[in-house]
Design an enzyme around this catalytic site. Structure first.
Site, PDB file in Angstrom:
ATOM      1  N   GLY A  84       0.772  -1.277  -0.051  1.00 51.92           N
ATOM      2  CA  GLY A  84       0.048   0.125   0.175  1.00 51.92           C
ATOM      3  C   GLY A  84       0.847   1.365   0.059  1.00 51.92           C
ATOM      4  O   GLY A  84       0.601   2.191   0.570  1.00 51.92           O
TER       5      GLY A  84
ATOM      6  N   TYR B 141     -14.512  -3.235   9.079  1.00 47.80           N
ATOM      7  CA  TYR B 141     -13.215  -2.499   9.377  1.00 47.80           C
ATOM      8  C   TYR B 141     -12.682  -2.810  10.686  1.00 47.80           C
ATOM      9  O   TYR B 141     -11.522  -3.332  10.938  1.00 47.80           O
ATOM     10  CB  TYR B 141     -13.337  -1.303   8.974  1.00 47.80           C
ATOM     11  CG  TYR B 141     -11.801  -0.421   9.090  1.00 47.80           C
ATOM     12  CD1 TYR B 141     -11.169  -0.540   8.134  1.00 47.80           C
ATOM     13  CD2 TYR B 141     -11.519   0.546  10.140  1.00 47.80           C
ATOM     14  CE1 TYR B 141      -9.822   0.284   8.046  1.00 47.80           C
ATOM     15  CE2 TYR B 141     -10.277   0.834  10.332  1.00 47.80           C
ATOM     16  CZ  TYR B 141      -9.296   0.918   9.215  1.00 47.80           C
ATOM     17  OH  TYR B 141      -8.387   1.644   9.290  1.00 47.80           O
TER      18      TYR B 141
ATOM     19  N   LYS C 114      -9.345  -5.346  11.720  1.00 49.22           N
ATOM     20  CA  LYS C 114      -8.087  -4.506  12.522  1.00 49.22           C
ATOM     21  C   LYS C 114      -7.939  -5.183  13.790  1.00 49.22           C
ATOM     22  O   LYS C 114      -7.031  -5.296  14.350  1.00 49.22           O
ATOM     23  CB  LYS C 114      -8.204  -3.148  12.619  1.00 49.22           C
ATOM     24  CG  LYS C 114      -8.472  -2.293  11.228  1.00 49.22           C
ATOM     25  CD  LYS C 114      -7.115  -2.362  10.618  1.00 49.22           C
ATOM     26  CE  LYS C 114      -6.994  -1.491   9.377  1.00 49.22           C
ATOM     27  NZ  LYS C 114      -5.592  -1.724   8.606  1.00 49.22           N
TER      28      LYS C 114
END
Ligand code: NAD
Length: 253
Positions: free
Chosen positions: A16, A159, A163
């Protein structure tokens, strides 16, 4: 982290790396003389990052890869070994976020968030660990989030779940690989000033969050990069299986 050559002869893969924190991390490693492999889905932008690094006299190659695809990651590792012969450091940074409420999350969207944010960390770790194990040296830093310890400010439940999963994977992996001189840690940023944040919140809502943080501003990608470099350095050699917060005091647990 003051010495310029602290990562001289170290080879680091950053996923990324085309934008945001990944870009800042790639640049920060290059400035400390590491050989950087910048990986991203977005080839055009990751090539721009590699060009920027090379123009400043440091080493970098751009490799297009999707962290959710095992053949892509195998070829990322092969390309890295062909160019630089070893892999010392992996930064699992690639991530995506959608602000969808649970009842509106499609199965496809759930899978895409879990695949990039959690399966990507697994696939990249799995691919580099044998190389690090052979070399009896490795550092892996996984990008979790304060969402992994609490709940996401901007993202949906997928999300938050991804995480939190990264934190569990980090602990497990750290324990399995400690005997090979490989440390594996996670970083948990609060709100950091990147596209991911800017495109998912209005300026007014963002201002309200900022007022509520003990340090009244967003974090910068460069501040997160400094923490990542510390965890990758020899100064952090006894830290493993740990998650470090960087959030301006927003989450104190
Ligand atoms: P960003 O959106 O600015 O950059 C993410 C990068 O990941 C992009 O270049 C994108 O192309 C790349 N990417 C997405 N899917 C990919 C895939 N399948 N394979 C390879 N590359 C892929 O995001 P950012 O804010 O810099 O976030 C970086 C990481 O930090 C993410 O894991 C994010 O979840 C996490 N994080 C961000 C914040 C924040 O406030 N910005 C806070 C906590 C954690």
């Amino acid at each position: 982290m003051s010495s310029k050559n602290i990562f001289e002869n170290k080879v680091v893969i950053v996923t990324g790396a085309a934008a945001g924190m990944g870009e800042a991390i790639a640049i920060a490693f290059a400035e400390k003389n590491a050989k950087v492999v910048a990986c991203d889905l977005n080839l055009a932008d990751v090539e721009k990052v590699a060009e920027k690094i090379k123009k400043s006299g440091n080493e970098c190659i751009a490799v297009p890869s999707n962290v959710t695809k095992e053949p892509d990651i195998d070829s990322l590792v092969k390309t890295t070994l062909k160019h630089y012969k070893k892999i010392d450091i992996l930064i699992n940074n690639a991530g995506i976020l959608f602000p969808t409420k649970i009842e509106h999350i499609s199965e496809k969207e759930w899978d895409s968030v879990i695949n990039v944010n959690l399966k990507g960390v697994f696939l990249c770790s799995k691919a580099v660990l044998p190389v690090m194990k052979k070399n009896k040296y490795g550092r892996i830093i996984n990008m979790s989030s304060s969402a992994g310890k609490n709940i996401s400010t901007l993202g949906g439940a997928h999300y938050t779940a991804s995480k939190a999963g990264v934190l569990g994977f980090t602990r497990h992996c750290a324990k399995e690989y400690a005997e090979y001189n490989i440390t594996i840690n996670a970083v948990c940023p609060g709100l950091i000033d990147t596209e991911m944040v800017r495109k998912n919140v209005t300026t007014e809502r963002l201002d309200n969050y900022i007022k509520s943080f003990p340090i009244h501003r967003l974090g910068t990608p460069e501040e997160v990069a400094s923490l990542v470099l510390f965890l990758a350095s020899d100064e952090a050699s006894y830290i493993t299986g740990c998650s470090l917060d960087i959030n301006g005091g927003d989450l104190m647990i």
